[in-house]
Design a protein around this motif. Structure first.
Motif, mmCIF file in Angstrom:
data_model
loop_
_atom_site.group_PDB
_atom_site.id
_atom_site.type_symbol
_atom_site.label_atom_id
_atom_site.label_comp_id
_atom_site.label_asym_id
_atom_site.label_seq_id
_atom_site.Cartn_x
_atom_site.Cartn_y
_atom_site.Cartn_z
ATOM 1 N N ALA A 164 0.817 -1.212 0.000
ATOM 2 C CA ALA A 164 0.000 0.000 0.000
ATOM 3 C C ALA A 164 0.848 1.259 0.000
ATOM 4 O O ALA A 164 0.562 2.220 -0.737
ATOM 5 N N VAL A 165 1.878 1.285 0.814
ATOM 6 C CA VAL A 165 2.682 2.505 0.899
ATOM 7 C C VAL A 165 3.453 2.745 -0.396
ATOM 8 O O VAL A 165 3.677 3.892 -0.800
ATOM 9 N N LEU A 172 -6.346 8.840 -1.821
ATOM 10 C CA LEU A 172 -5.999 7.437 -1.987
ATOM 11 C C LEU A 172 -5.865 6.756 -0.627
ATOM 12 O O LEU A 172 -6.314 5.611 -0.444
ATOM 13 N N TYR A 173 -5.265 7.448 0.329
ATOM 14 C CA TYR A 173 -5.189 6.912 1.688
ATOM 15 C C TYR A 173 -6.588 6.651 2.242
ATOM 16 O O TYR A 173 -6.860 5.596 2.832
ATOM 17 N N VAL A 225 -8.086 -4.413 -2.912
ATOM 18 C CA VAL A 225 -8.240 -3.125 -2.223
ATOM 19 C C VAL A 225 -7.554 -2.017 -3.001
ATOM 20 O O VAL A 225 -8.123 -0.934 -3.225
ATOM 21 N N LEU A 226 -6.329 -2.266 -3.403
ATOM 22 C CA LEU A 226 -5.568 -1.227 -4.111
ATOM 23 C C LEU A 226 -6.172 -0.933 -5.479
ATOM 24 O O LEU A 226 -6.268 0.232 -5.886
ATOM 25 N N ALA A 227 -6.576 -1.972 -6.192
ATOM 26 C CA ALA A 227 -7.184 -1.759 -7.514
ATOM 27 C C ALA A 227 -8.467 -0.948 -7.396
ATOM 28 O O ALA A 227 -8.694 0.004 -8.157
ATOM 29 N N GLU A 228 -9.309 -1.297 -6.441
ATOM 30 C CA GLU A 228 -10.563 -0.566 -6.242
ATOM 31 C C GLU A 228 -10.298 0.872 -5.809
ATOM 32 O O GLU A 228 -11.001 1.808 -6.234
ATOM 33 N N SER A 229 -9.316 1.064 -4.956
ATOM 34 C CA SER A 229 -9.012 2.404 -4.442
ATOM 35 C C SER A 229 -8.487 3.309 -5.538
ATOM 36 O O SER A 229 -8.860 4.490 -5.621
#
Length: 208
Positions: free
Chosen positions: A72-73, A91-92, A110-114
């Motif tokens: 994530a980071v 994004l956070y 999670v990252l793709a959706e965000s």
């Protein structure tokens, strides 16, 4: 607020976070409340628990968590480096909402959706497994951690020449409760020679 600081003068606040940390998430929700009730402008920056714990002898389970924390980071850092700092906080928020109150564990999803939610290119997902932006990540991390020392975690907050870890608080205070905590934390942290105020946590993060 000190008598020397006019009520209309806005203060710049720097807030370093790791998206993986639920306690940093709680503090960030409080900081969002503070923005509404005190004249502060927050600049959101990344730090990394994975970087912080490099070379340390950690329990196997925590070491595995640190390995997972890179994803994530790294994606948030890539978004900032490639598309601008204005994307960091949205994004956070998108990632954290899914991971912390949402309880999601599939970080790829999670990252793709965000990324999609905040209108950033899906290609940024590749950054989770890449060290292409690690120099920028490490520089941002060092900027924050150098203010407070290695014996802390996330978040780190800096304001008016004072920096501190925390506060660790749950649930996140709202409205004037958030303002009172801000005033108190800044007053305590800015006291010369003050280092620590702590008590044992008896509950986990309360997401509301």
């Amino acid at each position: 607020m000190s008598e020397q600081t006019p009520a209309t003068e806005r203060q710049r606040v720097e807030f370093w976070f790791d998206p993986a940390c639920p306690w940093a998430w709680m503090t960030s929700r409080w900081m969002g409340e503070v923005e509404q009730v005190r004249p502060v402008d927050v600049e959101w920056k990344v730090m990394s628990l994975a970087v912080l714990n490099e070379g340390r002898d950690l329990p196997e389970e925590y070491r595995a968590a640190m390995d997972r924390a890179w994803a994530a980071v790294r994606v948030v850092t890539a978004a900032k480096e490639e598309h601008g700092a204005e994307h960091v906080k949205p994004l956070y928020d998108a990632i954290g909402t899914r991971v912390h109150p949402g309880g999601r564990t599939d970080m790829d999803a999670v990252l793709a959706e965000s990324l999609a939610e905040v209108g950033l290119p899906a290609e940024l997902l590749a950054a989770k497994d890449s060290d292409a932006h690690d120099a920028a990540l490490r520089a941002s991390h060092a900027e924050g951690i150098d203010r407070v020392g290695q014996d802390v975690g996330t978040p780190v907050i800096a304001v008016a020449g004072t920096a501190f870890f925390g506060p660790v608080v749950t649930p996140a205070p709202k409205g004037e409760d958030a303002a009172r905590l801000w005033d108190g934390v800044v007053a305590v942290a800015s006291t010369p020679g003050f280092y620590e105020l702590k008590r044992t946590r008896d509950q986990g993060p309360v997401f509301d």
